[in-house]
Design a protein around this motif. Structure first.
Motif, mmCIF file in Angstrom:
data_model
loop_
_atom_site.group_PDB
_atom_site.id
_atom_site.type_symbol
_atom_site.label_atom_id
_atom_site.label_comp_id
_atom_site.label_asym_id
_atom_site.label_seq_id
_atom_site.Cartn_x
_atom_site.Cartn_y
_atom_site.Cartn_z
ATOM 1 N N MET A 1 0.901 -1.121 -0.286
ATOM 2 C CA MET A 1 0.449 0.345 -0.059
ATOM 3 C C MET A 1 0.621 1.419 -0.061
ATOM 4 O O MET A 1 0.308 2.015 -0.664
ATOM 5 N N LYS A 3 3.984 1.224 -0.851
ATOM 6 C CA LYS A 3 4.938 1.975 -2.129
ATOM 7 C C LYS A 3 4.228 2.111 -3.076
ATOM 8 O O LYS A 3 4.608 2.917 -3.962
ATOM 9 N N ARG A 4 2.639 1.692 -3.521
ATOM 10 C CA ARG A 4 2.032 2.167 -4.272
ATOM 11 C C ARG A 4 1.926 3.984 -4.085
ATOM 12 O O ARG A 4 1.927 4.461 -4.557
ATOM 13 N N LEU A 5 1.826 3.986 -2.926
ATOM 14 C CA LEU A 5 1.533 5.552 -2.455
ATOM 15 C C LEU A 5 3.056 5.781 -2.492
ATOM 16 O O LEU A 5 2.640 7.606 -3.410
ATOM 17 N N ARG A 6 3.812 5.823 -3.010
ATOM 18 C CA ARG A 6 5.229 6.230 -3.023
ATOM 19 C C ARG A 6 5.255 6.843 -3.952
ATOM 20 O O ARG A 6 5.724 7.229 -4.487
ATOM 21 N N ASN A 7 5.011 5.704 -5.213
ATOM 22 C CA ASN A 7 5.345 6.421 -6.437
ATOM 23 C C ASN A 7 3.908 6.837 -7.395
ATOM 24 O O ASN A 7 4.879 7.357 -7.901
ATOM 25 N N LYS A 8 3.019 6.736 -6.070
ATOM 26 C CA LYS A 8 1.870 7.652 -6.970
ATOM 27 C C LYS A 8 2.496 8.866 -7.124
ATOM 28 O O LYS A 8 2.462 10.616 -7.313
ATOM 29 N N GLU A 203 3.392 6.056 7.458
ATOM 30 C CA GLU A 203 3.709 4.215 7.497
ATOM 31 C C GLU A 203 4.048 4.074 9.091
ATOM 32 O O GLU A 203 3.059 3.283 9.575
#
Length: 428
Positions: A1, A3-8, A203
């Protein structure tokens, strides 16, 4: 979750910066392009202002070059030439200071007349020429073996070499491209660094929340189980009197009191998390607060055979809520009494240091391991898990931290393993 937020976050940041960077480069390029084009147009227009006087132009019909050269090359004419065009776009004469092949003049004239434009840029053998057509109504005198004749001149076309200008624009594009690629890598690294820093607190907070829910559920499970067991004992003896069932009732009452205290503490911590705590701080004499707590705990200290020493400076004024600061002092002293070694000592200090009020409680004992110091003020944290049900829930230090931080101060702990532990809080 996360990681996806960081990538976005990185993707959004990169997209915005890329759009801004490309827009800035595009504006700079367009302005530069427009300035160069205008400058070339002005220069060519100035050259074309004074057309060649046709009456002074004489061409021999046996001439091979059909060009006119006039003395020293003026600076403004160094990269220009002009041609005279007659009927059916026939090249009549060339006026040039440039040493170019004869075919270049013919090709340039053909491209200029075929463009059907008054002014434009043409390309010949990798060179770019800006031309401007001036309409004329004159005659070219031609002297030959057969005599003197005249040829009508319909147009005079001026050409200027603008290759260098376009090379500058091409070099500018290459520079922008190289800078863009380098900047994208740099921005990606910076975005990745700050994305990790931005996501990390979220986090950590999420993990603490999960741990908090798990710990709270665990702590509530025990008193609920005790209450349920004692209620079952009461139901098993329905005919007994209340007095004979007093033991079970006392157990239920004790557990409900503990649960009530736990819920009250959790509500207070929840309020501090949501910044809903009233922060109407006021000056008060902290010496009176500390002295009152010490007097109340003298009996407990005497019973345990603990040596209590104190060093309290008089009439120290601090900002805060007196009742809440008193609660912090009680928590720290109670904690010191719990963990002091047998026949050990507790030292309480209250003093002023520059613009701060320092309160410290130091107790002798086995101390606190270094790895546990950062976790001391976490909710439900206990250094010794075996003391998990000694009447507390591990929320005391968390509440103390919340109170002190709400008052604009800070609290911390230090320890020497096998010797002592010290808790300190600062107030303004």
């Amino acid at each position: 979750m996360f990681k996806r937020l960081r990538n976005k976050f990185i993707l959004l940041n990169m997209t915005i910066i890329t759009i801004v960077m490309i827009s800035a480069f595009a504006i700079i390029y367009m302005i530069t392009y427009s300035n160069i084009q205008n400058e070339n147009q002005i220069k060519l227009t100035n050259i074309a202002v004074s057309p060649i006087m046709m009456n002074s132009l004489v061409k021999s019909d046996d001439s091979n070059t059909s060009r006119v050269f006039v003395g020293k090359i003026p600076n403004d004419y160094a990269s220009t030439f002009s041609v005279l065009v007659g009927e059916d776009n026939q090249l009549l004469n060339v006026h040039s200071y440039l040493d170019l092949p004869e075919g270049i003049y013919a090709q340039a004239t053909q491209l200029a007349t075929a463009s059907n434009k008054e002014s434009a840029v043409i390309s010949i053998d990798g060179q770019r020429w800006l031309f401007k057509i001036n309409a004329m109504n004159a005659n070219l005198i031609i002297r030959g073996k057969s005599g003197v004749t005249q040829a009508p001149v319909l147009e005079q076309i001026y050409f200027m070499d603008v290759t260098e200008s376009y090379n500058i624009l091409s070099q500018l594009l290459l520079t922008f491209g190289a800078i863009s690629i380098v900047m994208l890598f740099v921005i990606f690294g910076i975005s990745l660094f700050f994305a990790r820093r931005a996501i990390r607190p979220v986090e950590v907070a999420y993990e603490k929340q999960k741990q908090f829910i798990a710990d709270a559920s665990h702590e509530l499970k025990t008193p609920i189980a005790v209450i349920h067991a004692n209620a079952e004992a009461l139901y098993a003896n329905k005919t007994a009197t209340v007095e004979s069932q007093q033991k079970w009732l006392d157990y239920i009452t004790a557990e409900t009191d503990r649960m009530g205290k736990l819920v009250s503490d959790l509500l207070y911590l929840a309020k501090t998390d949501s910044e809903a705590v009233n922060r109407e701080l006021a000056p008060f004499n902290i010496c009176h607060v500390v002295t009152d707590v010490l007097l109340a705990m003298e009996a407990v200290v005497f019973e345990k055979g603990i040596t209590l020493s104190q060093n309290i400076e008089p009439d120290l004024i601090a900002n805060g809520v007196p009742d809440k600061i008193k609660q912090v002092v009680i928590i720290l002293l109670d904690n010191a009494v719990k963990y002091v070694n047998e026949n050990g000592s507790i030292n309480v200090t209250l003093r002023k240091s520059r613009n701060h009020i320092l309160f410290s409680v130091k107790n002798t004992g086995r101390g606190i391991p270094k790895e546990s110091l950062p976790k001391l003020f976490d909710r439900f944290y206990r250094i010794d898990p075996s003391r998990a049900h000694d009447g507390g829930y591990g929320l005391g230090l968390s509440i103390a931290k919340a109170i002190i931080e709400n008052a604009g101060g800070k609290i911390y702990a230090s320890s020497v393993e096998g010797e002592s532990t010290t808790f300190v809080f600062e107030l303004n």
